[in-house]
Design an enzyme around this catalytic site. Structure first.
Site, PDB file in Angstrom:
ATOM      1  N   ASN A   9      -3.764 -22.274 -23.967  1.00  0.00           N
ATOM      2  CA  ASN A   9      -3.038 -21.692 -22.973  1.00  0.00           C
ATOM      3  C   ASN A   9      -3.759 -21.681 -21.506  1.00  0.00           C
ATOM      4  O   ASN A   9      -4.765 -21.172 -21.316  1.00  0.00           O
ATOM      5  CB  ASN A   9      -2.806 -20.141 -23.204  1.00  0.00           C
ATOM      6  CG  ASN A   9      -1.959 -19.723 -22.295  1.00  0.00           C
ATOM      7  OD1 ASN A   9      -2.192 -19.617 -21.079  1.00  0.00           O
ATOM      8  ND2 ASN A   9      -0.838 -18.808 -22.623  1.00  0.00           N
ATOM      9  N   ASP A  72      -4.840 -12.420 -28.224  1.00  0.00           N
ATOM     10  CA  ASP A  72      -3.674 -12.448 -28.488  1.00  0.00           C
ATOM     11  C   ASP A  72      -3.094 -11.259 -27.532  1.00  0.00           C
ATOM     12  O   ASP A  72      -3.389 -10.162 -27.527  1.00  0.00           O
ATOM     13  CB  ASP A  72      -3.291 -11.994 -30.020  1.00  0.00           C
ATOM     14  CG  ASP A  72      -1.722 -12.319 -30.282  1.00  0.00           C
ATOM     15  OD1 ASP A  72      -1.575 -13.609 -30.265  1.00  0.00           O
ATOM     16  OD2 ASP A  72      -1.152 -11.535 -30.390  1.00  0.00           O
ATOM     17  N   PHE A 155       1.103 -16.170 -14.583  1.00  0.00           N
ATOM     18  CA  PHE A 155       1.716 -17.017 -15.575  1.00  0.00           C
ATOM     19  C   PHE A 155       2.648 -16.033 -16.610  1.00  0.00           C
ATOM     20  O   PHE A 155       2.760 -14.898 -16.367  1.00  0.00           O
ATOM     21  CB  PHE A 155       0.799 -17.881 -16.428  1.00  0.00           C
ATOM     22  CG  PHE A 155      -0.170 -16.744 -17.532  1.00  0.00           C
ATOM     23  CD1 PHE A 155      -1.077 -16.346 -16.950  1.00  0.00           C
ATOM     24  CD2 PHE A 155       0.339 -16.548 -18.644  1.00  0.00           C
ATOM     25  CE1 PHE A 155      -1.856 -15.559 -17.857  1.00  0.00           C
ATOM     26  CE2 PHE A 155      -0.314 -15.962 -19.673  1.00  0.00           C
ATOM     27  CZ  PHE A 155      -1.543 -15.291 -19.004  1.00  0.00           C
ATOM     28  N   GLY A 156       3.427 -16.732 -17.479  1.00  0.00           N
ATOM     29  CA  GLY A 156       4.425 -15.941 -18.366  1.00  0.00           C
ATOM     30  C   GLY A 156       5.260 -14.920 -17.537  1.00  0.00           C
ATOM     31  O   GLY A 156       5.973 -15.303 -16.659  1.00  0.00           O
ATOM     32  N   LYS A 178      -4.554  -8.825  -9.571  1.00  0.00           N
ATOM     33  CA  LYS A 178      -4.278  -8.784 -10.796  1.00  0.00           C
ATOM     34  C   LYS A 178      -5.544  -8.291 -11.721  1.00  0.00           C
ATOM     35  O   LYS A 178      -5.341  -7.342 -12.813  1.00  0.00           O
ATOM     36  CB  LYS A 178      -3.754 -10.172 -11.590  1.00  0.00           C
ATOM     37  CG  LYS A 178      -3.288  -9.932 -12.982  1.00  0.00           C
ATOM     38  CD  LYS A 178      -2.604 -11.377 -13.591  1.00  0.00           C
ATOM     39  CE  LYS A 178      -2.345 -11.179 -14.935  1.00  0.00           C
ATOM     40  NZ  LYS A 178      -1.776 -12.414 -15.347  1.00  0.00           N
ATOM     41  N   HIS A 183      -4.773  -6.238 -18.463  1.00  0.00           N
ATOM     42  CA  HIS A 183      -4.975  -5.960 -19.809  1.00  0.00           C
ATOM     43  C   HIS A 183      -6.135  -6.841 -20.278  1.00  0.00           C
ATOM     44  O   HIS A 183      -7.165  -6.153 -21.084  1.00  0.00           O
ATOM     45  CB  HIS A 183      -3.800  -5.918 -20.654  1.00  0.00           C
ATOM     46  CG  HIS A 183      -3.069  -7.358 -20.583  1.00  0.00           C
ATOM     47  ND1 HIS A 183      -2.731  -7.842 -19.254  1.00  0.00           N
ATOM     48  CD2 HIS A 183      -2.544  -8.389 -21.245  1.00  0.00           C
ATOM     49  CE1 HIS A 183      -2.089  -8.990 -19.347  1.00  0.00           C
ATOM     50  NE2 HIS A 183      -2.003  -9.370 -20.606  1.00  0.00           N
ATOM     51  N   ARG A 184      -6.206  -8.205 -19.954  1.00  0.00           N
ATOM     52  CA  ARG A 184      -7.171  -8.959 -20.682  1.00  0.00           C
ATOM     53  C   ARG A 184      -8.570  -8.765 -20.010  1.00  0.00           C
ATOM     54  O   ARG A 184      -9.512  -8.774 -20.891  1.00  0.00           O
ATOM     55  CB  ARG A 184      -6.534 -10.334 -20.378  1.00  0.00           C
ATOM     56  CG  ARG A 184      -7.327 -11.484 -21.096  1.00  0.00           C
ATOM     57  CD  ARG A 184      -6.768 -12.857 -20.927  1.00  0.00           C
ATOM     58  NE  ARG A 184      -5.404 -12.679 -21.469  1.00  0.00           N
ATOM     59  CZ  ARG A 184      -4.330 -12.801 -20.882  1.00  0.00           C
ATOM     60  NH1 ARG A 184      -4.432 -12.652 -19.409  1.00  0.00           N
ATOM     61  NH2 ARG A 184      -3.237 -12.542 -21.290  1.00  0.00           N
TER      62      ARG A 184
END
Ligand code: IMP
Length: 199
Positions: A9, A72, A155-156, A178, A183-184
């Site tokens: 991704n 994930d 993205f997304g 961001k 979260h990532r």
């Protein structure tokens, strides 16, 4: 130290490389061909572990004993009974693009006459070290989704997600902003502590 990402991704690879500049981070697809991995876990961490194990196995078969990292992640929306959660990548159907998923969410929100709803992203990171030991970390980003898209950054689902404390979507806000909420990034910071110990 070199770590192999069990993802192709591009959005994720970009964010992870950008954040871990002091590490050599490469997607597994730089070493072997991409292959389908069935994500049949029931939680983000289970799916992250499934991906990392599958990539580790394939790389070992080709003679690469490497540290594997997988992510994930997904979004949960209150007005949609906290869906799509672990099914975020397939929300718009099998092989749905990021745009298909986003459009499906806007459609579902509109069908419920909801213009804004509480939501959060979750990220689970799995690490498998060279001795097959598995570690996981998590991070969350809270905010709202809206039924209209703004901007094309990220993205997304980013163009419909407004982080708590902001008034614009992640589609409009700078990547650096961001990063402060992500979260990532939160999960990656915890993963880095583990990687430093493995070193
Ligand atoms: P995965 O690749 O199976 O982990 O799927 C992640 C899904 O959640 C994809 O549909 C992504 O678009 C979405 N997602 C995860 N993290 C983010 C993010 O930071 N921004 C936007 N969408 C995200």
């Amino acid at each position: 130290m070199r770590v192999i990402l069990a993802t192709s991704n591009r959005g994720k690879v970009r964010e992870i490389k950008e954040f871990w500049r002091d590490l050599e981070v490469i997607p597994y697809t730089d070493l072997i061909d991409a292959f389908e991995i069935e994500e049949n876990g029931l939680t983000f961490s289970e799916n992250a572990i499934i991906k990392a194990k599958a990539v580790r196995k394939s790389l070992l078969e080709k003679g690469f004993n490497e540290i594997i990292i997988s992510d994930d992640s997904g979004i949960s929306v209150e007005a949609l009974s906290w869906a799509p959660n672990i099914y975020s990548a397939r929300y718009g159907g099998v092989n749905a693009s990021g745009d298909d998923n986003l459009n499906k969410m806007i459609k579902e929100l509109k069908a419920k006459n909801v213009s804004q709803s509480r939501a959060y992203y979750t990220a689970a990171i799995a690490i498998i070290d060279k001795n097959e030991k598995v570690y996981t970390t998590h991070g969350w980003m809270h905010g709202d989704v809206i039924d209209e898209r703004f901007g094309d950054k990220g993205f997304g689902y980013d163009p419909i997600f407004i982080p708590k404390g902001e008034s614009q979507t992640l589609g409009v806000l700078d990547d650096k902003i961001k990063e402060g909420y992500s979260h990532r990034i939160k999960a990656l910071k915890l993963a880095k502590i583990i990687l430093d110990k493995l070193h």
